[in-house]
Motif scaffolding. Structure first.
Motif, PDB file in Angstrom:
ATOM      1  N   TYR A 173       0.835  -1.204   0.000  1.00 18.90           N
ATOM      2  CA  TYR A 173       0.000   0.000   0.000  1.00 18.90           C
ATOM      3  C   TYR A 173       0.874   1.260   0.000  1.00 18.90           C
ATOM      4  CZ  TYR A 173      -2.472   3.833   2.287  1.00 18.90           C
ATOM      5  OH  TYR A 173      -2.957   5.078   2.615  1.00 18.90           O
ATOM      6  N   LEU A 174       1.843   1.285   0.895  1.00 19.53           N
ATOM      7  CA  LEU A 174       2.663   2.505   1.026  1.00 19.53           C
ATOM      8  C   LEU A 174       3.462   2.795  -0.243  1.00 19.53           C
ATOM      9  CD1 LEU A 174       3.926   2.135   4.714  1.00 19.53           C
ATOM     10  CD2 LEU A 174       2.359   3.882   3.834  1.00 19.53           C
ATOM     11  N   ILE A 175       3.967   1.752  -0.904  1.00 21.97           N
ATOM     12  CA  ILE A 175       4.757   2.007  -2.104  1.00 21.97           C
ATOM     13  C   ILE A 175       3.848   2.506  -3.225  1.00 21.97           C
ATOM     14  CG2 ILE A 175       4.712  -0.344  -3.094  1.00 21.97           C
ATOM     15  CD1 ILE A 175       7.694   2.040  -3.044  1.00 21.97           C
ATOM     16  N   LYS A 176       2.657   1.967  -3.292  1.00 22.08           N
ATOM     17  CA  LYS A 176       1.732   2.424  -4.336  1.00 22.08           C
ATOM     18  C   LYS A 176       1.321   3.871  -4.069  1.00 22.08           C
ATOM     19  CE  LYS A 176      -1.595   0.832  -7.464  1.00 22.08           C
ATOM     20  NZ  LYS A 176      -1.942  -0.308  -8.262  1.00 22.08           N
ATOM     21  N   LYS A 177       1.155   4.208  -2.806  1.00 17.72           N
ATOM     22  CA  LYS A 177       0.739   5.567  -2.473  1.00 17.72           C
ATOM     23  C   LYS A 177       1.847   6.577  -2.760  1.00 17.72           C
ATOM     24  CE  LYS A 177      -0.757   8.599   1.230  1.00 17.72           C
ATOM     25  NZ  LYS A 177      -1.335   8.761   2.554  1.00 17.72           N
ATOM     26  N   HIS A 178       3.081   6.235  -2.391  1.00 18.95           N
ATOM     27  CA  HIS A 178       4.147   7.245  -2.430  1.00 18.95           C
ATOM     28  C   HIS A 178       5.022   7.168  -3.676  1.00 18.95           C
ATOM     29  CE1 HIS A 178       3.240   8.815   1.535  1.00 18.95           C
ATOM     30  NE2 HIS A 178       3.057   7.574   1.925  1.00 18.95           N
ATOM     31  N   GLY A 179       5.026   6.013  -4.342  1.00 15.23           N
ATOM     32  CA  GLY A 179       5.831   5.910  -5.565  1.00 15.23           C
ATOM     33  C   GLY A 179       7.323   5.998  -5.287  1.00 15.23           C
ATOM     34  N   GLY A 180       8.069   6.489  -6.260  1.00 10.14           N
ATOM     35  CA  GLY A 180       9.519   6.589  -6.088  1.00 10.14           C
ATOM     36  C   GLY A 180      10.235   5.402  -6.696  1.00 10.14           C
ATOM     37  N   LEU A 203      11.419   2.659  -5.690  1.00  9.05           N
ATOM     38  CA  LEU A 203      11.120   1.264  -5.314  1.00  9.05           C
ATOM     39  C   LEU A 203       9.808   0.762  -5.915  1.00  9.05           C
ATOM     40  CD1 LEU A 203      13.328   2.023  -3.171  1.00  9.05           C
ATOM     41  CD2 LEU A 203      12.155   0.481  -1.623  1.00  9.05           C
ATOM     42  N   LEU A 204       9.062   1.661  -6.555  1.00  8.22           N
ATOM     43  CA  LEU A 204       7.775   1.275  -7.149  1.00  8.22           C
ATOM     44  C   LEU A 204       8.019   0.538  -8.466  1.00  8.22           C
ATOM     45  CD1 LEU A 204       4.604   1.679  -7.061  1.00  8.22           C
ATOM     46  CD2 LEU A 204       4.996   3.630  -8.580  1.00  8.22           C
ATOM     47  N   PRO A 205       7.431  -0.638  -8.652  1.00  5.23           N
ATOM     48  CA  PRO A 205       7.569  -1.321  -9.946  1.00  5.23           C
ATOM     49  C   PRO A 205       7.122  -0.388 -11.082  1.00  5.23           C
ATOM     50  CG  PRO A 205       6.590  -2.760  -8.323  1.00  5.23           C
ATOM     51  CD  PRO A 205       6.657  -1.408  -7.686  1.00  5.23           C
ATOM     52  N   LYS A 206       7.839  -0.483 -12.199  1.00  3.81           N
ATOM     53  CA  LYS A 206       7.676   0.531 -13.258  1.00  3.81           C
ATOM     54  C   LYS A 206       6.462   0.307 -14.158  1.00  3.81           C
ATOM     55  CE  LYS A 206      11.576   2.634 -12.248  1.00  3.81           C
ATOM     56  NZ  LYS A 206      11.504   2.184 -10.839  1.00  3.81           N
ATOM     57  N   ASN A 207       5.916  -0.902 -14.153  1.00  4.85           N
ATOM     58  CA  ASN A 207       4.776  -1.191 -15.033  1.00  4.85           C
ATOM     59  C   ASN A 207       3.935  -2.292 -14.387  1.00  4.85           C
ATOM     60  OD1 ASN A 207       6.028  -3.738 -15.725  1.00  4.85           O
ATOM     61  ND2 ASN A 207       7.468  -2.511 -16.919  1.00  4.85           N
ATOM     62  N   LEU A 208       2.809  -2.584 -15.024  1.00  2.00           N
ATOM     63  CA  LEU A 208       1.865  -3.539 -14.425  1.00  2.00           C
ATOM     64  C   LEU A 208       2.477  -4.931 -14.284  1.00  2.00           C
ATOM     65  CD1 LEU A 208      -1.000  -3.940 -13.334  1.00  2.00           C
ATOM     66  CD2 LEU A 208      -1.726  -4.458 -15.683  1.00  2.00           C
ATOM     67  N   ALA A 209       3.279  -5.322 -15.283  1.00  2.00           N
ATOM     68  CA  ALA A 209       3.907  -6.649 -15.222  1.00  2.00           C
ATOM     69  C   ALA A 209       4.836  -6.733 -14.004  1.00  2.00           C
ATOM     70  CB  ALA A 209       4.683  -6.919 -16.513  1.00  2.00           C
ATOM     71  N   GLU A 239       4.611  -4.883 -11.364  1.00  2.00           N
ATOM     72  CA  GLU A 239       3.771  -4.845 -10.155  1.00  2.00           C
ATOM     73  C   GLU A 239       3.274  -6.257  -9.839  1.00  2.00           C
ATOM     74  OE1 GLU A 239       0.759  -1.780 -10.132  1.00  2.00           O
ATOM     75  OE2 GLU A 239      -0.320  -2.780  -8.527  1.00  2.00           O
ATOM     76  N   GLY A 240       2.886  -6.969 -10.880  1.00  2.00           N
ATOM     77  CA  GLY A 240       2.468  -8.363 -10.691  1.00  2.00           C
ATOM     78  C   GLY A 240       3.592  -9.200 -10.105  1.00  2.00           C
ATOM     79  N   ARG A 241       4.812  -8.980 -10.607  1.00  2.00           N
ATOM     80  CA  ARG A 241       5.953  -9.750 -10.085  1.00  2.00           C
ATOM     81  C   ARG A 241       6.235  -9.396  -8.629  1.00  2.00           C
ATOM     82  NH1 ARG A 241       7.953  -8.183 -15.407  1.00  2.00           N
ATOM     83  NH2 ARG A 241       7.623  -9.978 -16.764  1.00  2.00           N
ATOM     84  N   LEU A 301       4.006  -8.453  -6.447  1.00  2.00           N
ATOM     85  CA  LEU A 301       2.970  -9.143  -5.660  1.00  2.00           C
ATOM     86  C   LEU A 301       3.323 -10.628  -5.544  1.00  2.00           C
ATOM     87  CD1 LEU A 301      -0.205  -7.508  -7.255  1.00  2.00           C
ATOM     88  CD2 LEU A 301       0.623  -7.135  -4.935  1.00  2.00           C
ATOM     89  N   GLN A 302       3.748 -11.197  -6.661  1.00  2.00           N
ATOM     90  CA  GLN A 302       4.115 -12.616  -6.672  1.00  2.00           C
ATOM     91  C   GLN A 302       5.193 -12.908  -5.625  1.00  2.00           C
ATOM     92  OE1 GLN A 302       5.654 -14.733 -10.436  1.00  2.00           O
ATOM     93  NE2 GLN A 302       7.481 -14.297  -9.242  1.00  2.00           N
ATOM     94  N   TRP A 303       6.265 -12.128  -5.626  1.00  2.00           N
ATOM     95  CA  TRP A 303       7.368 -12.399  -4.692  1.00  2.00           C
ATOM     96  C   TRP A 303       6.949 -12.135  -3.253  1.00  2.00           C
ATOM     97  CZ3 TRP A 303      10.832 -15.625  -5.808  1.00  2.00           C
ATOM     98  CH2 TRP A 303      11.334 -15.752  -7.098  1.00  2.00           C
ATOM     99  N   SER A 304       6.075 -11.159  -3.054  1.00  2.00           N
ATOM    100  CA  SER A 304       5.626 -10.863  -1.686  1.00  2.00           C
ATOM    101  C   SER A 304       4.769 -12.007  -1.146  1.00  2.00           C
ATOM    102  CB  SER A 304       4.842  -9.546  -1.656  1.00  2.00           C
ATOM    103  OG  SER A 304       5.646  -8.479  -2.124  1.00  2.00           O
ATOM    104  N   PHE A 305       3.856 -12.509  -1.978  1.00  2.00           N
ATOM    105  CA  PHE A 305       3.029 -13.648  -1.541  1.00  2.00           C
ATOM    106  C   PHE A 305       3.895 -14.898  -1.406  1.00  2.00           C
ATOM    107  CE2 PHE A 305      -1.509 -12.481  -1.579  1.00  2.00           C
ATOM    108  CZ  PHE A 305      -1.411 -11.175  -2.036  1.00  2.00           C
ATOM    109  N   TRP A 306       4.851 -15.039  -2.305  1.00  2.00           N
ATOM    110  CA  TRP A 306       5.744 -16.209  -2.270  1.00  2.00           C
ATOM    111  C   TRP A 306       6.501 -16.271  -0.949  1.00  2.00           C
ATOM    112  CZ3 TRP A 306      11.135 -16.291  -1.864  1.00  2.00           C
ATOM    113  CH2 TRP A 306      11.738 -17.532  -2.082  1.00  2.00           C
ATOM    114  N   VAL A 307       7.082 -15.155  -0.558  1.00  2.00           N
ATOM    115  CA  VAL A 307       7.910 -15.206   0.645  1.00  2.00           C
ATOM    116  C   VAL A 307       7.057 -15.470   1.884  1.00  2.00           C
ATOM    117  CG1 VAL A 307       8.012 -12.731   1.313  1.00  2.00           C
ATOM    118  CG2 VAL A 307      10.015 -14.208   1.629  1.00  2.00           C
ATOM    119  N   MET A 308       5.825 -14.960   1.879  1.00  2.00           N
ATOM    120  CA  MET A 308       4.923 -15.213   3.003  1.00  2.00           C
ATOM    121  C   MET A 308       4.515 -16.684   3.073  1.00  2.00           C
ATOM    122  SD  MET A 308       3.886 -12.914   5.134  1.00  2.00           S
ATOM    123  CE  MET A 308       3.367 -11.259   5.457  1.00  2.00           C
TER     124      MET A 308
END
Ligand SMILES: N[C@@H](CCC(=O)N[C@@H](CS)C(=O)NCC(=O)O)C(=O)O
Length: 200
Positions: free
Chosen positions: A71-78, A80-86, A88-90, A92-99
């Protein structure tokens, strides 16, 4: 003050403190521990699960550490924000993967170090067995790359490295997965992470 972060650096709040530092956010830090503090009735009004971390962002209350970071990265950008939708999907994938693939096993090893009598040797063996194939996946993904999404350090790296940081504490042997070892060392050398660990 727009953002408040509840938790302590020795909890999963460290991930959010790390990101807040990377983003250069001005935030209020409220130290709530996980040995009773997170179960206090007042705190459970924020997170009925009784866990830290929690953020309060201008009245929006969120829990689940990696969801807070996404949420915070999407809100603030910069940077560390993924540069495109693909990408962003990756992320999310790695975040769910590590959890789902890593965190529980990594926590077993950490808890064995801190509370040796509470964790059976069989649990440690099972945890190690789970980490080997997961880390083989991560090592392959980092082959020839500085970071998970390519050349830039992003929220994908931060969220994954924040979980693997526990394994540095237990001196996990990363020698069979050199890409992971080198990448994790780089991630955890970032000033924003070092500063987050020292949050007072
Ligand atoms: N999936 C949650 C896990 C939160 C969690 O279990 N937090 C621990 C500290 S790192 C905690 O609050 N433990 C104390 C308790 O559950 O009473 C997240 O990532 O935020």
């Amino acid at each position: 003050m727009a953002l408040t972060i509840y938790g302590i650096p020795t909890s999963r709040a460290l991930r959010i403190l790390w990101l807040a530092n990377e983003l250069g956010l001005d935030f209020k830090y409220v130290p709530v521990d996980f040995s009773g503090g997170s179960r206090q009735p007042e705190f459970m009004k924020l997170n009925p699960n009784g866990h830290v971390p929690v953020i309060d962002d201008d009245g929006l209350i969120l829990w689940e550490s990696l969801a807070c970071n996404l949420y915070l990265i999407k809100k603030h950008g910069g940077p560390l924000l993924p540069k495109n939708l693909a990408d962003e999907g990756r992320a999310l994938q790695w975040s769910f993967w590590v959890m789902t693939e890593v965190e529980k096993a990594a926590l077993s090893l950490l808890r064995k170090l801190v509370y040796p009598a509470d964790i059976a040797d069989a649990e440690v063996a099972a945890a190690r067995g789970k980490l080997v194939p997961a880390f083989s996946v991560l090592n392959g993904a980092l082959m020839g790359k500085d970071c998970l999404l390519g050349t830039e350090f992003t929220i994908a790296d931060l969220n994954v490295a924040a979980v693997l940081a526990w394994l540095k504490i237990v001196k996990y042997d990363f020698s069979a997965i050199p890409n992971v070892e080198a990448w994790l060392t780089r991630c955890l050398a970032r000033p924003a992470y070092v500063a987050a660990k020292a949050t007072k």
